[in-house]
Design a protein around this motif. Structure first.
Motif, PDB file in Angstrom:
ATOM      1  N   ASN A  72      31.183  39.655  29.488  1.00 56.56           N
ATOM      2  CA  ASN A  72      30.158  39.127  28.711  1.00 56.56           C
ATOM      3  C   ASN A  72      30.690  38.399  27.779  1.00 56.56           C
ATOM      4  O   ASN A  72      31.664  38.780  27.183  1.00 56.56           O
ATOM      5  CB  ASN A  72      29.254  40.382  27.954  1.00 56.56           C
ATOM      6  N   ASP A  94      25.409  31.505  31.527  1.00 59.97           N
ATOM      7  CA  ASP A  94      24.822  32.703  32.254  1.00 59.97           C
ATOM      8  C   ASP A  94      25.307  33.972  31.815  1.00 59.97           C
ATOM      9  O   ASP A  94      24.497  35.007  31.827  1.00 59.97           O
ATOM     10  CB  ASP A  94      24.537  32.578  33.530  1.00 59.97           C
ATOM     11  N   ARG A  97      25.626  36.292  25.701  1.00 59.12           N
ATOM     12  CA  ARG A  97      24.753  37.339  25.112  1.00 59.12           C
ATOM     13  C   ARG A  97      24.586  36.924  23.907  1.00 59.12           C
ATOM     14  O   ARG A  97      23.042  37.180  23.217  1.00 59.12           O
ATOM     15  CB  ARG A  97      25.626  38.656  25.281  1.00 59.12           C
ATOM     16  N   ILE A 127      21.663  29.523  30.646  1.00 59.81           N
ATOM     17  CA  ILE A 127      21.163  30.477  30.131  1.00 59.81           C
ATOM     18  C   ILE A 127      19.741  30.638  30.751  1.00 59.81           C
ATOM     19  O   ILE A 127      19.046  29.882  30.966  1.00 59.81           O
ATOM     20  CB  ILE A 127      20.612  30.176  28.529  1.00 59.81           C
ATOM     21  N   VAL A 128      19.519  32.062  31.251  1.00 61.03           N
ATOM     22  CA  VAL A 128      18.208  32.307  32.092  1.00 61.03           C
ATOM     23  C   VAL A 128      17.629  33.446  31.406  1.00 61.03           C
ATOM     24  O   VAL A 128      16.641  33.978  31.826  1.00 61.03           O
ATOM     25  CB  VAL A 128      18.532  32.586  33.566  1.00 61.03           C
ATOM     26  N   GLU A 129      18.537  34.211  30.496  1.00 64.43           N
ATOM     27  CA  GLU A 129      17.879  35.201  29.795  1.00 64.43           C
ATOM     28  C   GLU A 129      17.985  35.139  28.258  1.00 64.43           C
ATOM     29  O   GLU A 129      19.000  34.290  27.681  1.00 64.43           O
ATOM     30  CB  GLU A 129      18.597  36.490  30.031  1.00 64.43           C
ATOM     31  N   PRO A 130      17.188  35.438  27.467  1.00 58.12           N
ATOM     32  CA  PRO A 130      17.076  35.277  26.035  1.00 58.12           C
ATOM     33  C   PRO A 130      18.559  35.371  25.446  1.00 58.12           C
ATOM     34  O   PRO A 130      19.186  36.495  25.597  1.00 58.12           O
ATOM     35  CB  PRO A 130      15.812  36.254  25.510  1.00 58.12           C
ATOM     36  N   ASP A 185      11.853  29.751  24.611  1.00 60.47           N
ATOM     37  CA  ASP A 185      11.576  31.357  25.202  1.00 60.47           C
ATOM     38  C   ASP A 185      13.048  31.747  25.291  1.00 60.47           C
ATOM     39  O   ASP A 185      13.165  33.277  25.333  1.00 60.47           O
ATOM     40  CB  ASP A 185      11.000  31.354  26.367  1.00 60.47           C
ATOM     41  N   LEU A 186      14.076  31.091  25.685  1.00 61.89           N
ATOM     42  CA  LEU A 186      15.411  31.479  25.728  1.00 61.89           C
ATOM     43  C   LEU A 186      16.342  31.674  24.601  1.00 61.89           C
ATOM     44  O   LEU A 186      17.475  32.284  24.763  1.00 61.89           O
ATOM     45  CB  LEU A 186      16.035  30.922  26.929  1.00 61.89           C
ATOM     46  N   ASP A 218      25.327  46.015  21.507  1.00 61.17           N
ATOM     47  CA  ASP A 218      24.695  46.107  22.908  1.00 61.17           C
ATOM     48  C   ASP A 218      25.686  46.991  23.355  1.00 61.17           C
ATOM     49  O   ASP A 218      26.579  47.664  22.890  1.00 61.17           O
ATOM     50  CB  ASP A 218      24.629  44.681  23.553  1.00 61.17           C
TER      51      ASP A 218
END
Length: 353
Positions: A72, A94, A97, A127-130, A185-186, A218
């Motif tokens: 990460n 990707d 975090r 980046i594909v997730e926030p 949105d990301l 996290d």
């Protein structure tokens, strides 16, 4: 095949083959290239860029540091050129975090547009997730400063919103033409607000002594922050990353200060800014500018005192002002008896090994 499908499939394959490789054995320190990516296990610090700025005085990349915990990715600051350096280290976004910004000086944030726009979507292993972007705010100008470009108060949230608006055409056309997820949105920008118990004043008391406070957590890492002294900038922050392997502290721009010692106490690795005053004194700078530099940064002996008083395991010098190589750290070693490294761009340091 549609352009959207071609972008997603072939683009991702090309990037994956070029940037992702077999993990190299862990090492105490080394310089990365495309054949030696950062290991995917354990915790490692990568000094992506080590130059003080915003002047370009040589080939060093602008200031940026990565912390990689079991694959990460967490970034601190986005100096000029760090996007290419991250790619050379195999750090595809990707895996990102969170991004942490120490303060809003241009040499710490100027590459953020490239980081987002060149690392957006699966077709570029981006980046594909926030992703959270955390940094100082609100950040007022010093009392009496003229407002040549509004607003008079900045913040991380405002900076990111304005950045996306500046690139609105590119963002909108790529969502339409290439099927990317909307970038807004990301990206989740958040101002780091000081605890209520900290009575800081931007002009009269910008860096009171305080206890570190949690700003992020996290399953892999917990991140603490504290105020540091980088006049006249307010607020300026340092960050500590605690993982199962150990701890790393990144000072940001600061003078020698008890808050940094408190944050770094017992850390395995302290990445701390450093300047050689003699370099700046020899430049013939205007007296006011020279005084500002010397009063808002940490000299080579002072950084040794910080590392000594905090009892850190390894001191890594970065954000280098007038410092070229390992021999320049001799004054630091007269104060701190532990390992001292003048960082190179792309150097990797294992934490807790």
């Amino acid at each position: 095949m549609s352009r959207r499908r071609l972008f997603t499939v072939s683009g991702g394959a090309v990037l994956a083959s070029g940037l992702l490789g077999a993990a190299a054995p862990a090492a105490a320190a080394r310089t990365t290239d495309q054949s030696t990516p950062v290991p995917g296990t354990g915790t490692h610090v990568v000094t992506l860029g080590t130059a003080a700025g915003p002047a370009i005085r040589g080939p060093r990349i602008g200031i940026s540091t990565a912390v990689v915990v079991t694959g990460n990715l967490y970034l601190v600051d986005c100096g000029l050129g760090m996007v290419r350096q991250a790619a050379a280290a195999g750090l595809t976004m990707d895996r990102l975090r969170a991004l942490f910004i120490t303060h809003l000086h241009s040499d710490h944030i100027s590459e953020l547009p490239g980081l987002l726009l060149y690392n957006w979507g699966p077709g570029v292993n981006g980046i594909v997730e926030p992703v959270r972007i955390l940094g100082p705010g609100p950040a007022p100008l010093p009392q009496g400063a003229e407002v040549h470009v509004p607003p008079s108060t900045a913040s991380t949230e405002r900076f990111v919103v304005d950045l996306l608006q500046a690139y609105a055409y590119d963002v909108n056309i790529r969502v339409y033409d290439e099927g990317r997820a909307p970038l807004d949105d990301l990206v989740r920008a958040e101002d780091i607000r000081l605890p209520a118990a900290v009575h800081a004043d931007p002009d009269r008391n910008p860096c009171p002594e305080m206890e570190p406070f949690e700003v992020y957590a996290d399953a892999s890492v917990r991140v603490l922050a504290t105020l540091v002294n980088h006049p006249p900038v307010f607020p300026a922050l340092a960050f500590r990353f605690d993982s199962a392997d150990g701890s790393v502290v990144i000072s940001g721009d600061t003078t020698e200060h008890p808050n940094v010692v408190r944050l770094a106490t017992g850390a395995d690795v302290l990445v701390h800014e450093a300047i050689d005053p003699a370099f700046y004194q020899a430049q013939g700078l205007p007296p006011d500018l020279l005084e500002h530099i010397l009063e808002s940064h940490t000299d080579l002996q002072a950084v040794g005192r910080v590392a000594r008083d905090a009892g850190v395991g390894h001191l890594v010098l970065s954000h280098l002002g007038g410092i070229q190589d390992d021999s320049d750290a001799a004054p630091t070693r007269t104060v701190f008896g532990g390992p001292v490294t003048v960082a190179a761009d792309g150097q990797v340091f294992a934490v807790g090994q």
